[in-house]
Design an enzyme around this catalytic site. Structure first.
Site, PDB file in Angstrom:
ATOM      1  N   THR A  79       9.157 -24.150  -4.628  1.00 46.93           N
ATOM      2  CA  THR A  79       8.315 -23.172  -3.937  1.00 46.93           C
ATOM      3  C   THR A  79       7.571 -23.849  -2.796  1.00 46.93           C
ATOM      4  OG1 THR A  79       6.728 -21.374  -4.253  1.00 46.93           O
ATOM      5  CG2 THR A  79       6.318 -23.367  -5.525  1.00 46.93           C
ATOM      6  N   LYS A  83      10.392 -25.324   0.266  1.00 45.25           N
ATOM      7  CA  LYS A  83      11.630 -24.538   0.304  1.00 45.25           C
ATOM      8  C   LYS A  83      12.557 -24.971   1.450  1.00 45.25           C
ATOM      9  CE  LYS A  83      10.591 -20.290  -2.138  1.00 45.25           C
ATOM     10  NZ  LYS A  83      10.652 -18.831  -2.110  1.00 45.25           N
ATOM     11  N   ASP A 119      16.460 -16.041  -4.547  1.00 44.56           N
ATOM     12  CA  ASP A 119      15.548 -14.969  -4.109  1.00 44.56           C
ATOM     13  C   ASP A 119      16.345 -13.769  -3.587  1.00 44.56           C
ATOM     14  OD1 ASP A 119      13.081 -16.029  -4.730  1.00 44.56           O
ATOM     15  OD2 ASP A 119      12.786 -16.978  -2.778  1.00 44.56           O
ATOM     16  N   GLY A 147       7.106  -8.587   8.229  1.00 41.75           N
ATOM     17  CA  GLY A 147       7.018 -10.046   8.132  1.00 41.75           C
ATOM     18  C   GLY A 147       8.358 -10.688   8.449  1.00 41.75           C
ATOM     19  N   ALA A 148       8.301 -11.950   8.873  1.00 39.59           N
ATOM     20  CA  ALA A 148       9.539 -12.645   9.253  1.00 39.59           C
ATOM     21  C   ALA A 148       9.528 -14.095   8.748  1.00 39.59           C
ATOM     22  CB  ALA A 148       9.698 -12.607  10.777  1.00 39.59           C
ATOM     23  N   ARG A 171       4.151  -9.860  13.187  1.00 36.79           N
ATOM     24  CA  ARG A 171       3.054 -10.013  14.146  1.00 36.79           C
ATOM     25  C   ARG A 171       3.424 -11.034  15.224  1.00 36.79           C
ATOM     26  NH1 ARG A 171      -1.843 -12.970  10.837  1.00 36.79           N
ATOM     27  NH2 ARG A 171      -0.677 -14.718   9.996  1.00 36.79           N
ATOM     28  N   LEU A 173       6.526 -11.966  17.375  1.00 32.66           N
ATOM     29  CA  LEU A 173       7.895 -11.577  17.697  1.00 32.66           C
ATOM     30  C   LEU A 173       8.793 -12.796  17.825  1.00 32.66           C
ATOM     31  CD1 LEU A 173       7.490  -8.531  20.070  1.00 32.66           C
ATOM     32  CD2 LEU A 173       7.847  -8.627  17.610  1.00 32.66           C
ATOM     33  N   GLU A 174       8.218 -13.919  18.214  1.00 31.95           N
ATOM     34  CA  GLU A 174       9.016 -15.133  18.358  1.00 31.95           C
ATOM     35  C   GLU A 174       9.646 -15.524  17.010  1.00 31.95           C
ATOM     36  OE1 GLU A 174      10.151 -16.372  20.969  1.00 31.95           O
ATOM     37  OE2 GLU A 174      11.174 -17.935  19.795  1.00 31.95           O
TER      38      GLU A 174
HETATM   39  P1  NAP Z   1       5.710 -17.019   4.541  1.00 25.25           P
HETATM   40  O1  NAP Z   1       6.970 -17.800   4.692  1.00 25.25           O
HETATM   41  O2  NAP Z   1       4.418 -17.663   4.887  1.00 25.25           O
HETATM   42  O3  NAP Z   1       5.877 -15.684   5.419  1.00 25.25           O
HETATM   43  C1  NAP Z   1       4.850 -14.726   5.501  1.00 25.25           C
HETATM   44  C2  NAP Z   1       5.103 -13.800   6.684  1.00 25.25           C
HETATM   45  O4  NAP Z   1       4.017 -12.862   6.715  1.00 25.25           O
HETATM   46  C3  NAP Z   1       5.106 -14.484   8.050  1.00 25.25           C
HETATM   47  O5  NAP Z   1       5.939 -13.779   8.913  1.00 25.25           O
HETATM   48  C4  NAP Z   1       3.639 -14.352   8.462  1.00 25.25           C
HETATM   49  O6  NAP Z   1       3.426 -14.454   9.856  1.00 25.25           O
HETATM   50  C5  NAP Z   1       3.359 -12.946   7.994  1.00 25.25           C
HETATM   51  N1  NAP Z   1       1.928 -12.698   7.846  1.00 25.25           N
HETATM   52  C6  NAP Z   1       1.027 -13.474   7.196  1.00 25.25           C
HETATM   53  N2  NAP Z   1      -0.201 -12.915   7.273  1.00 25.25           N
HETATM   54  C7  NAP Z   1      -0.069 -11.777   8.015  1.00 25.25           C
HETATM   55  C8  NAP Z   1      -0.969 -10.777   8.447  1.00 25.25           C
HETATM   56  N3  NAP Z   1      -2.275 -10.840   8.136  1.00 25.25           N
HETATM   57  N4  NAP Z   1      -0.482  -9.742   9.187  1.00 25.25           N
HETATM   58  C9  NAP Z   1       0.817  -9.678   9.506  1.00 25.25           C
HETATM   59  N5  NAP Z   1       1.743 -10.614   9.121  1.00 25.25           N
HETATM   60  C10 NAP Z   1       1.294 -11.642   8.378  1.00 25.25           C
HETATM   61  O7  NAP Z   1       5.534 -16.513   3.028  1.00 25.25           O
HETATM   62  P2  NAP Z   1       6.708 -16.098   2.010  1.00 25.25           P
HETATM   63  O8  NAP Z   1       7.151 -17.288   1.231  1.00 25.25           O
HETATM   64  O9  NAP Z   1       7.708 -15.304   2.745  1.00 25.25           O
HETATM   65  O10 NAP Z   1       5.892 -15.184   0.956  1.00 25.25           O
HETATM   66  C11 NAP Z   1       5.350 -13.947   1.371  1.00 25.25           C
HETATM   67  C12 NAP Z   1       4.911 -13.109   0.162  1.00 25.25           C
HETATM   68  O11 NAP Z   1       6.034 -12.787  -0.643  1.00 25.25           O
HETATM   69  C13 NAP Z   1       3.929 -13.836  -0.757  1.00 25.25           C
HETATM   70  O12 NAP Z   1       2.953 -12.909  -1.161  1.00 25.25           O
HETATM   71  C14 NAP Z   1       4.772 -14.249  -1.943  1.00 25.25           C
HETATM   72  O13 NAP Z   1       4.021 -14.326  -3.152  1.00 25.25           O
HETATM   73  C15 NAP Z   1       5.760 -13.108  -1.995  1.00 25.25           C
HETATM   74  N6  NAP Z   1       7.031 -13.503  -2.642  1.00 25.25           N
HETATM   75  C16 NAP Z   1       7.395 -12.854  -3.779  1.00 25.25           C
HETATM   76  C17 NAP Z   1       8.581 -13.178  -4.399  1.00 25.25           C
HETATM   77  C18 NAP Z   1       8.988 -12.448  -5.671  1.00 25.25           C
HETATM   78  O14 NAP Z   1       9.812 -12.970  -6.437  1.00 25.25           O
HETATM   79  N7  NAP Z   1       8.489 -11.253  -5.890  1.00 25.25           N
HETATM   80  C19 NAP Z   1       9.421 -14.173  -3.874  1.00 25.25           C
HETATM   81  C20 NAP Z   1       9.014 -14.820  -2.684  1.00 25.25           C
HETATM   82  C21 NAP Z   1       7.805 -14.471  -2.082  1.00 25.25           C
HETATM   83  P3  NAP Z   1       2.797 -15.808  10.462  1.00 25.25           P
HETATM   84  O15 NAP Z   1       3.885 -16.838  10.380  1.00 25.25           O
HETATM   85  O16 NAP Z   1       2.401 -15.421  11.810  1.00 25.25           O
HETATM   86  O17 NAP Z   1       1.625 -16.167   9.558  1.00 25.25           O
END
Ligand code: NAP
Length: 294
Positions: A79, A83, A119, A147-148, A171, A173-174
């Site tokens: 995690t 990753k 995942d 989200g990206a 948020r 776009l890049e």
């Molecule tokens: P990540 O790689 O950090 O990606 C998060 C994304 O959300 C990025 O695009 C980020 O943009 C954007 N973001 C963050 N804060 C924001 C805001 N206030 N407004 C708009 N966009 C925002 O995180 P991740 O690993 O993908 O995880 C994301 C979520 O998914 C977490 O809550 C995690 O617990 C959950 N998740 C769940 C599972 C499951 O099995 N259910 C599996 C994986 C993840 P920036 O880069 O600009 O911050």
């Protein structure tokens, strides 16, 4: 989505399954409950431990991976923040992990360390249950991803492999453009739109998937969607967040009469797929759900 055949794994020859999670921090993880329950269900020796490795401790990371290589550890989940940066220490990536650009599970096959990603298939397995359960019919296939980041890549991969047309709203776009370019070899339509509202559009969308952490504990009163946005009656909402069990996004959607779910099902599915890769056994999902809820 491809994964190696678990029946050839050296874990089969070991009598004890040493499993675990590498990340930082990891204390909050539900994985030990799920995986230890699966070991118990099949009467297998072993345990699932947490391995918090500080991001500055490169040697700690290498040593732990060395234990997988030697067979002392059967396999690891991966995690944040590893990753992506664990990949350079592995011998092979599965096609799924390669396309997504992230590894959430490591196992050994014929003395090689393999990085895979459960995942994406975990999300898809749970999505199929969700769509089927709530509609009784095949949904149309326009999806909007909020989200990206890392999990967005797994979700996009899962959706395009299931013939969905995908729109990304981010948020930055890049970041969304980078995601798009990783999938350039696939036939998909990714339209970019900014999460900066009020220009945000959600018409003709059957599925919204939140992959941002917005609404996650402790910020449980936040939603990634703007206030008072009207969603069509056909829209289903899937929030990857699973803490809290009902996010504001899901609560708001349900208040509009829509079908909505949080991400515990995805967590269970990806864990079950991982367990099968390590041990060759496919655990019953109800048993894993009970382990989380008790
Ligand atoms: P990540 O790689 O950090 O990606 C998060 C994304 O959300 C990025 O695009 C980020 O943009 C954007 N973001 C963050 N804060 C924001 C805001 N206030 N407004 C708009 N966009 C925002 O995180 P991740 O690993 O993908 O995880 C994301 C979520 O998914 C977490 O809550 C995690 O617990 C959950 N998740 C769940 C599972 C499951 O099995 N259910 C599996 C994986 C993840 P920036 O880069 O600009 O911050």
């Amino acid at each position: 989505m491809q994964s190696s055949n678990p029946s050839t794994g050296s874990g089969q020859r070991l009598q004890t399954f040493k499993l675990g999670l590498i990340g930082y921090p990891v204390a909050h993880s539900l994985s030990p409950k799920i995986q230890n329950a699966a070991l118990k269900f099949f009467g297998l020796n072993g345990d699932y431990s947490l391995f918090p490795i500080h991001p500055d401790d490169k040697q700690g990371l290498k040593d732990l991976l060395g234990c997988v290589r030697s067979g002392e550890i059967t396999g690891l989940n991966v995690t944040i923040p590893y990753k992506q940066n664990v990949m350079e220490f592995l011998d092979e990536l599965t096609p799924t992990a390669k396309v997504i650009g992230a590894v959430n599970i490591i196992y050994r096959r014929e003395d090689k360390l393999i990085g895979d990603n459960t995942d994406a298939p975990g999300f898809l397995a749970d999505l199929r249950k969700f769509v089927k359960k709530d509609t009784g019919k095949q949904a149309n296939k326009n999806a909007l991803i909020l989200g990206a980041g890392g999990s967005a890549r797994a979700v996009v991969y899962a959706l395009i492999s299931d013939s969905w047309k995908v729109t990304i709203a981010a948020r930055r776009l890049e970041q969304a453009r980078q995601l798009t370019s990783s999938f350039r070899n696939y036939q998909l339509r990714i339209n970019l739109q900014s999460l900066n509202l009020p220009t945000f559009k959600v018409s003709n969308i059957e599925l919204i998937v939140n992959t941002t952490p917005v609404g996650m504990f402790p910020n449980i009163d936040q939603s990634p969607l703007p206030k008072n946005i009207a969603l069509s009656k056909e829209t289903r909402v899937y929030d990857l967040i699973y803490n809290p069990r009902e996010t504001k996004l899901v609560r708001d959607a349900r208040a509009q009469g829509l079908h909505a779910t949080t991400g515990l099902g995805m967590l269970v599915e990806q864990a079950a797929l991982g367990f099968e890769l390590w041990t060759g056994h496919n655990p019953p999902r109800e048993f894993l759900w009970n382990a989380i809820e008790n």
